[in-house]
Scaffold this motif. Structure first.
Motif, PDB file in Angstrom:
ATOM      1  N   LEU A 181       1.103   7.192 -10.416  1.00  0.00           N
ATOM      2  CA  LEU A 181       1.468   8.493 -10.955  1.00  0.00           C
ATOM      3  C   LEU A 181       0.570   9.592 -10.388  1.00  0.00           C
ATOM      4  N   VAL A 182      -0.704   9.280 -10.326  1.00  0.00           N
ATOM      5  CA  VAL A 182      -1.634  10.273  -9.800  1.00  0.00           C
ATOM      6  C   VAL A 182      -1.295  10.594  -8.344  1.00  0.00           C
ATOM      7  N   VAL A 183      -0.936   9.572  -7.605  1.00  0.00           N
ATOM      8  CA  VAL A 183      -0.551   9.794  -6.211  1.00  0.00           C
ATOM      9  C   VAL A 183       0.648  10.738  -6.157  1.00  0.00           C
ATOM     10  N   ALA A 184       1.557  10.547  -7.069  1.00  0.00           N
ATOM     11  CA  ALA A 184       2.767  11.372  -7.076  1.00  0.00           C
ATOM     12  C   ALA A 184       2.425  12.857  -7.174  1.00  0.00           C
ATOM     13  N   ARG A 185       1.432  13.171  -7.990  1.00  0.00           N
ATOM     14  CA  ARG A 185       1.033  14.576  -8.125  1.00  0.00           C
ATOM     15  C   ARG A 185       0.596  15.138  -6.779  1.00  0.00           C
ATOM     16  N   LEU A 196       0.823  -1.202   0.000  1.00  0.00           N
ATOM     17  CA  LEU A 196       0.000   0.000   0.000  1.00  0.00           C
ATOM     18  C   LEU A 196       0.862   1.258   0.000  1.00  0.00           C
ATOM     19  N   ILE A 197       1.993   1.124   0.617  1.00  0.00           N
ATOM     20  CA  ILE A 197       2.852   2.287   0.786  1.00  0.00           C
ATOM     21  C   ILE A 197       3.674   2.581  -0.472  1.00  0.00           C
ATOM     22  N   TYR A 198       3.778   1.577  -1.265  1.00  0.00           N
ATOM     23  CA  TYR A 198       4.587   1.688  -2.483  1.00  0.00           C
ATOM     24  C   TYR A 198       4.302   2.957  -3.292  1.00  0.00           C
ATOM     25  N   PRO A 199       3.037   3.227  -3.585  1.00  0.00           N
ATOM     26  CA  PRO A 199       2.768   4.426  -4.390  1.00  0.00           C
ATOM     27  C   PRO A 199       3.275   5.703  -3.739  1.00  0.00           C
ATOM     28  N   LEU A 200       3.244   5.738  -2.411  1.00  0.00           N
ATOM     29  CA  LEU A 200       3.697   6.948  -1.719  1.00  0.00           C
ATOM     30  C   LEU A 200       5.195   7.146  -1.913  1.00  0.00           C
ATOM     31  N   LEU A 201       5.914   6.049  -1.805  1.00  0.00           N
ATOM     32  CA  LEU A 201       7.360   6.148  -1.966  1.00  0.00           C
ATOM     33  C   LEU A 201       7.704   6.594  -3.379  1.00  0.00           C
ATOM     34  N   GLN A 202       6.986   5.969  -4.315  1.00  0.00           N
ATOM     35  CA  GLN A 202       7.247   6.334  -5.706  1.00  0.00           C
ATOM     36  C   GLN A 202       6.909   7.809  -5.927  1.00  0.00           C
ATOM     37  N   GLY A 203       5.843   8.242  -5.262  1.00  0.00           N
ATOM     38  CA  GLY A 203       5.462   9.637  -5.390  1.00  0.00           C
ATOM     39  C   GLY A 203       6.538  10.557  -4.837  1.00  0.00           C
ATOM     40  N   TYR A 204       7.153  10.113  -3.766  1.00  0.00           N
ATOM     41  CA  TYR A 204       8.177  10.958  -3.162  1.00  0.00           C
ATOM     42  C   TYR A 204       9.373  11.137  -4.093  1.00  0.00           C
TER      43      TYR A 204
END
Length: 394
Positions: A195-199, A167-175
């Motif tokens: 990608l959307v999370v990254a924004r 679940l945390i993966y997208p956050l890290l990628q966003g960072y």
RNA sequence: GGAGAGAUACCCAAGUGGCCAAAGGGAGCAGACUGUAAAUCUGCCGGCGUACGCCUUCGAAGGUUCGAAUCCUUCUCUCUCCA
């Protein structure tokens, strides 16, 4: 630099979606080179044509004068991306990651301009994360919103495991986007959620949100699933020219046009005229283009010639692997030889192949599963249509 | 913390004591047909043996039984519901 509108046309070509187009246009108008990021997972050392869709697009950005960042997700790789279930990934050592990364970039630079590419690793910032940093990051997003993601929802519904770290993966990628101050991020269609999370993460950290450009996923040689090493339907860009050529010719016609759309440097008009002709010719042209790109024009010509020789005229390739086996003079059963030579996985499989008429020795179909080779000498073994081996029995 | 469900071969999935090396589908491989395409048809598809057969396999380890994928015990992992 090209006019912003024209650049946008170029950028959007072949893509699925461009999110944040208005802001992107503003940035383009400002005339500053954009920071264009794409992340890659260094667990598998080999790139295939599927990766090239993205890299091809990165190249276009370079040609437009922007700064391309080739991000190697060495940290996030150890977190494990949410698509591979229950398989514990072997933790790669830093050396292995380094080696993979080198192979990666070497391969990518067949398409990208090395001098205009910034290579970064996300351990650079993620490995330094303190628990405080981590809490700050994770507090930027809610669980409910993470569960909106199709992958996650589906897995929950299908009673498949879903671990917290995934679940945390997208956050890290966003960072990553925060750390790199990215203006644009490229990704496969399947990456859209991340990608959307990254924004949002960027905004949370006080940056302007990057534009997102998603590219279609290239189907593998089976024409159904996305190209991936684990599906065995990939065309690796380091594969020998003949292999590459052969695989490209074996794809379906529909798939061929996809490949044209996403990988070819041909213009749309050129592709149109190819569509009017015989599909076989178009396929050969595609195969040659790809082989030439990753090997050389010469290699492409040779691969074509070889192909025609072997398949169209049912001949043999110019170069056939040779193996030697020592004989004690007694008859050698063909099936056992085949297993020994790696032409079949087991004696039984070899026997099956033989009795099904899939095996030739010196161009003669052998159907007797008990067939033995008695005399010493050289033999040409053929299994199926494309596997050849010269056997020297000594 | 409590209650329940589940783990079968490359993948999905049947199978609840012998007829199970284990249905069916997919993938894969080979043959026919072709453009080494697709579609279609045929055969194969754990290992060893030409075959009757033998050996290894149904999450792991033990046990019951003449005999276990199927029953019992413990363990590991996953899912669902409740708190």
């Amino acid at each position: 630099m090209m006019a912003p509108e024209k650049q946008l046309d170029e950028i959007k070509r072949g893509s699925v979606e461009l999110i944040g187009e208005a802001e992107l246009k503003e940035k383009l108008k400002a005339g500053k080179p954009l920071r264009v990021k794409a992340g890659f997972d260094p667990t598998a050392p080999d790139l295939h044509l599927g990766h090239m869709v993205l890299i091809h697009k990165l190249r276009q950005f370079q040609d437009l004068g922007h700064q391309v960042i080739f991000l190697i997700g060495d940290f996030t790789a150890s977190v494990g991306d949410p698509s591979g279930r229950s398989k514990t990934r072997p933790a790669l050592t830093p050396d292995e990651i380094k080696a993979n990364a080198k192979t990666y970039t070497d391969q990518a630079f067949k398409v990208l301009d090395r001098n205009k590419t910034e290579i970064r690793f996300n351990t650079e910032w993620l490995a330094k994360f303190t628990p405080t940093d981590f809490i700050k990051l994770t507090s930027q997003y809610t669980v409910a919103r993470l569960l909106e993601r199709d992958d996650f929802g589906k897995r929950l519904k299908e009673q498949q495991p879903l671990s917290l770290h995934e679940l945390i993966y997208p956050l890290l990628q966003g960072y990553d986007s925060v750390a790199l101050k990215a203006d644009v991020e490229l990704g496969g269609q399947d990456q859209k959620f991340n990608l959307v999370v990254a924004r949002e993460i960027q905004r949370a950290y006080g940056q302007s949100a990057e534009a997102l450009l998603t590219m279609p996923l290239l189907e593998g040689t089976d024409g159904v699933q996305k190209m991936s090493k684990s599906y065995g339907n990939y065309i690796g860009i380091t594969e020998p020219p003949q292999e590459m050529f052969g695989k490209l010719l074996s794809i379906t016609d529909d798939l061929m046009w996809r490949y044209y759309e996403l990988l070819s440097t041909k213009t749309l008009d050129e592709i149109k005229s190819l569509k009017a002709g015989h599909p076989k010719l178009a396929k050969v042209a595609l195969a040659k283009e790809v082989v030439a790109r990753f090997h050389s024009e010469q290699a492409a010509d040779e691969a074509e010639k070889n192909f025609e020789q072997v398949f169209a005229q049912k001949g043999k390739p110019d170069e056939i692997e040779e193996k030697q086996i020592k004989s004690d003079g007694s008859p050698k059963e063909l099936a056992i030889l085949m297993a020994e030579l790696g032409l079949a996985k087991s004696n039984s499989e070899a026997r099956r192949l033989i009795s099904q008429g899939g095996v030739r020795v010196d161009d003669v179909v052998i159907k007797d599963a008990k067939h033995s080779i008695v005399n010493k000498g050289d033999y040409l073994l053929q299994v199926g249509k494309r596997r050849f081996l010269k056997l020297s029995l000594q």
